[in-house]
Design an enzyme around this catalytic site. Structure first.
Site, PDB file in Angstrom:
ATOM      1  N   GLU A  27       0.498  -1.394  -0.122  1.00 23.97           N
ATOM      2  CA  GLU A  27      -0.060  -0.051   0.077  1.00 23.97           C
ATOM      3  C   GLU A  27       1.374   1.337  -0.159  1.00 23.97           C
ATOM      4  O   GLU A  27       2.039   0.810   0.414  1.00 23.97           O
ATOM      5  CB  GLU A  27      -0.507  -0.314   1.309  1.00 23.97           C
ATOM      6  CG  GLU A  27      -1.699   1.180   0.912  1.00 23.97           C
ATOM      7  CD  GLU A  27      -2.898   1.270   1.866  1.00 23.97           C
ATOM      8  OE1 GLU A  27      -3.672   2.481   2.621  1.00 23.97           O
ATOM      9  OE2 GLU A  27      -3.006   0.168   3.045  1.00 23.97           O
ATOM     10  N   ASN A  72      -6.881   1.895   2.751  1.00 19.24           N
ATOM     11  CA  ASN A  72      -7.289   2.955   2.596  1.00 19.24           C
ATOM     12  C   ASN A  72      -6.981   3.807   1.510  1.00 19.24           C
ATOM     13  O   ASN A  72      -7.397   4.642   0.854  1.00 19.24           O
ATOM     14  CB  ASN A  72      -7.127   3.577   3.675  1.00 19.24           C
ATOM     15  CG  ASN A  72      -8.086   2.521   5.515  1.00 19.24           C
ATOM     16  OD1 ASN A  72      -8.333   1.862   5.322  1.00 19.24           O
ATOM     17  ND2 ASN A  72      -7.212   3.014   6.837  1.00 19.24           N
ATOM     18  N   ASN A 171     -12.438  -0.737  -0.667  1.00 25.14           N
ATOM     19  CA  ASN A 171     -11.633  -0.869   0.420  1.00 25.14           C
ATOM     20  C   ASN A 171     -12.921  -0.868   2.264  1.00 25.14           C
ATOM     21  O   ASN A 171     -12.465   0.486   1.605  1.00 25.14           O
ATOM     22  CB  ASN A 171     -10.224  -0.671   0.592  1.00 25.14           C
ATOM     23  CG  ASN A 171      -9.682  -1.194   1.863  1.00 25.14           C
ATOM     24  OD1 ASN A 171      -8.701  -2.396   2.375  1.00 25.14           O
ATOM     25  ND2 ASN A 171      -9.792   0.185   3.042  1.00 25.14           N
ATOM     26  N   GLU A 172     -12.613  -1.848   2.691  1.00 20.67           N
ATOM     27  CA  GLU A 172     -13.440  -1.625   3.632  1.00 20.67           C
ATOM     28  C   GLU A 172     -14.532   0.128   3.894  1.00 20.67           C
ATOM     29  O   GLU A 172     -14.421   1.298   4.536  1.00 20.67           O
ATOM     30  CB  GLU A 172     -12.003  -1.183   4.910  1.00 20.67           C
ATOM     31  CG  GLU A 172     -10.860  -2.010   5.315  1.00 20.67           C
ATOM     32  CD  GLU A 172      -9.991  -1.817   6.041  1.00 20.67           C
ATOM     33  OE1 GLU A 172      -9.454  -0.844   6.846  1.00 20.67           O
ATOM     34  OE2 GLU A 172      -9.483  -2.653   6.644  1.00 20.67           O
ATOM     35  N   TYR A 243      -7.004  -8.239  12.539  1.00 17.82           N
ATOM     36  CA  TYR A 243      -5.124  -7.600  13.048  1.00 17.82           C
ATOM     37  C   TYR A 243      -5.586  -7.693  14.415  1.00 17.82           C
ATOM     38  O   TYR A 243      -6.887  -7.540  15.652  1.00 17.82           O
ATOM     39  CB  TYR A 243      -4.783  -6.491  12.811  1.00 17.82           C
ATOM     40  CG  TYR A 243      -4.975  -5.623  11.644  1.00 17.82           C
ATOM     41  CD1 TYR A 243      -3.631  -6.170  11.098  1.00 17.82           C
ATOM     42  CD2 TYR A 243      -5.943  -5.197  10.526  1.00 17.82           C
ATOM     43  CE1 TYR A 243      -3.539  -5.767   9.363  1.00 17.82           C
ATOM     44  CE2 TYR A 243      -5.882  -5.040   9.545  1.00 17.82           C
ATOM     45  CZ  TYR A 243      -4.416  -4.978   8.542  1.00 17.82           C
ATOM     46  OH  TYR A 243      -4.140  -4.600   7.139  1.00 17.82           O
ATOM     47  N   GLU A 291      -5.826  -8.692   4.102  1.00 13.73           N
ATOM     48  CA  GLU A 291      -5.705  -8.493   5.608  1.00 13.73           C
ATOM     49  C   GLU A 291      -5.347  -9.188   6.970  1.00 13.73           C
ATOM     50  O   GLU A 291      -6.737  -9.723   7.267  1.00 13.73           O
ATOM     51  CB  GLU A 291      -6.102  -6.911   5.431  1.00 13.73           C
ATOM     52  CG  GLU A 291      -6.478  -5.839   4.113  1.00 13.73           C
ATOM     53  CD  GLU A 291      -6.318  -4.068   4.865  1.00 13.73           C
ATOM     54  OE1 GLU A 291      -5.735  -3.975   6.126  1.00 13.73           O
ATOM     55  OE2 GLU A 291      -6.603  -3.553   4.451  1.00 13.73           O
ATOM     56  N   GLN A 350       1.361  -5.426   6.137  1.00 12.68           N
ATOM     57  CA  GLN A 350       1.890  -4.947   4.429  1.00 12.68           C
ATOM     58  C   GLN A 350       3.336  -6.341   4.381  1.00 12.68           C
ATOM     59  O   GLN A 350       3.850  -6.755   5.594  1.00 12.68           O
ATOM     60  CB  GLN A 350       1.943  -4.100   4.085  1.00 12.68           C
ATOM     61  CG  GLN A 350       0.723  -3.371   3.955  1.00 12.68           C
ATOM     62  CD  GLN A 350       0.985  -1.838   4.243  1.00 12.68           C
ATOM     63  OE1 GLN A 350       1.847  -1.137   3.130  1.00 12.68           O
ATOM     64  NE2 GLN A 350      -0.208  -1.119   4.511  1.00 12.68           N
TER      65      GLN A 350
END
Length: 499
Positions: A27, A72, A171-172, A243, A291, A350
């Site tokens: 990213e 993001n 994304n999200e 996460y 992710e 990442q």
């Protein structure tokens, strides 16, 4: 000493090992790109400005697919800014990470980097500030052979069609932090319209709808249901993001993080299947766990500031991982493999510097974080069919997950070769594990490695890059189809056995 017993039978397979399980993520955030994978002027930089030391570590990591450019970041990104002559590219404000994006590295550079790294690109689309037309434009530039304005523009930039098959539809977008945050119905309608239009160009694209940003989101479950009601027949996968950290010092619960991942995957699978039943569809939606990692909210070692400054590639969440983190990552990989019947893609987030297995110093060294090792070893050894492992183990009491097994394991099997991945989640002491392999036909331990240390908080650094690494594991004994190993507390091990 406590004991555990595992039983493995090649007749009880879950699904084939999917190489896309071993994906990762690049990213435009912090130093993942700039001074991470890309640093012109570095001693190892090639003609494209790519750090060859990072390329070599990426290959060693065994990464199969790389998701790009966010995250993001993608929800405010204009892909056109990152193609064409570098000196004509605009500098933009990146609202996601409060940074200045120079666009020196963009789509064409990423595709060249993927070719050199030997990985498959997974492209994310901006459905935050953009929509159907911009997605079609990017698809035309990226994949169309020739004879159109954007395919000819790509040719002018010296590139052949990239043939990208795997695409994330945003994304999200359930997150209020996301530029272009939407309700599930708003997002679902936009994702369905985008997917339908993209399939008019290339029917065989593989498309990922946005799931919840985590299982703790207020709309978790409802979001998946409402999005899939709009998109079910147009997409292949729905995403999961998770996460895990030990910010509160609850090490027992942290070591059992894979229990939460198991529940997350099972919950999303059940929701997807429920929508399929509602729609009278025989199609099965897969999961893109694009992710996942360990991430410490209060332990980001090096972060540039002040927060209100607009800087180019400032340090962001450069977590320094330890032995315990590596054991958890190894266990999360066990969870992902265990769900190979539904998890089609997974991306460790990442790749470089930003909560990453690979760290770099600008102008200096690159080194492996402890979490690098379980990923690289699992990617290298896992092959063939994923096998169900029947486990009889002592339990551990955790505050977040209740009673969990101290031992967790998964195995893969291909043509007389078996790989076993096993973790001791206990903090109390060693466990003697007996594995019944009599049905597998294997009779030789070819390789056995372990990640464990007398200091479970030990880390690596540029000065001591190999303080934590996988060590030979000599305790494994295989006699008459019975494997015996003794796993110390807070440890992850991998074994390769053959006939």
């Amino acid at each position: 000493m406590p004991t555990a017993h595992l039983t493995i039978d090649p007749a009880f397979s879950i699904a084939p090992v999917n190489r896309r399980t071993f994906g990762t993520f690049v990213e435009h955030m912090g130093r993942c790109v700039y001074t991470g994978i890309y640093e012109p002027g570095h001693a190892t930089a090639d003609e494209d400005g790519f750090r060859k030391d990072v390329l070599e570590l990426t290959r060693e990591l065994g990464a199969s697919v790389v998701r790009y450019p966010g995250g993001n970041f993608v929800s405010g990104y204009r892909w056109e800014d990152g193609v064409g002559p570098r000196d004509a590219r605009p500098r933009r404000l990146d609202l996601a990470w409060h940074s200045v994006e120079t666009n020196e590295f963009g789509l064409d550079e990423f595709m060249r980097w993927c070719a050199k790294a030997g990985v498959e690109p997974m492209m994310a689309l901006n459905l935050g500030t953009r929509g159907v037309q911009e997605a079609l434009d990017l698809l035309e530039y990226t994949n169309h052979p020739d004879g159109t304005a954007l395919s000819e523009l790509r040719a002018q930039h010296g590139a052949s069609p990239y043939g990208v098959k795997l695409w994330c539809l945003g994304n999200e977008l359930d997150g209020p932090w996301q530029v272009g945050h939407k309700t599930p119905t708003e997002y679902g309608r936009l994702a369905a319209e985008t997917a339908r239009a993209m399939r008019m160009v290339e029917p065989d694209l593989q498309l990922v709808a946005c799931g919840s940003s985590s299982s703790k989101m207020p709309l978790f479950g409802t979001w998946e249901r409402d999005v899939l009601r709009e998109t079910y027949e147009f997409v292949d996968y729905i995403s999961c993001h998770a996460y895990y950290g030990n910010d509160d010092g609850d090490t027992a619960s942290f070591l059992a993080s894979a229990v939460d991942m198991d529940h997350f995957i099972d919950s999303v699978t059940a929701t997807a299947d429920h929508v399929g039943a509602e729609l009278k569809s025989r199609k099965r939606i897969g999961i893109s766990f694009d992710e996942w990692n360990v991430w410490y909210g209060d332990r980001s070692r090096r972060t540039d500031g002040p927060a209100d400054a607009w800087e180019v590639a400032p340090r962001r969440i450069e977590d320094e991982y330890n032995v315990t983190d590596a054991v958890v990552v190894g266990n999360l990989l066990i969870s992902l493999l265990r769900h190979s019947d539904r998890v089609a893609v997974a991306c460790l987030a990442q790749l470089a510097n930003v909560i990453a297995p690979i760290m770099t110093d600008p102008g200096g060294a690159a080194w492996r974080q402890p979490i690098f090792h379980p990923f690289a070893i699992t990617s290298r050894l896992a092959a063939g069919q994923v096998l169900r492992v029947e486990t009889d183990s002592p339990t551990v009491t955790t505050l977040k997950h209740g009673e969990v097994t101290a031992v967790d394991a998964i195995a893969t099997y291909e043509e007389g070769r078996l790989a076993l991945f096993v973790v001791n989640r206990s903090t109390d002491g060693p466990i003697e594990i007996t594995v019944d392999l009599s049905r597998t036909g294997v009779n030789s331990v070819d390789e056995a490695v372990i990640i464990h240390d007398t200091d479970p908080l030990a880390t690596n650094s540029a000065a001591a890059p190999d303080r934590v690494t996988a060590q030979p594991f000599d305790s494994a004994q295989l006699v008459d189809g019975k494997l015996t190993i003794t796993l110390p507390a807070i440890s992850w091990s991998a074994l390769s056995l053959s006939a």
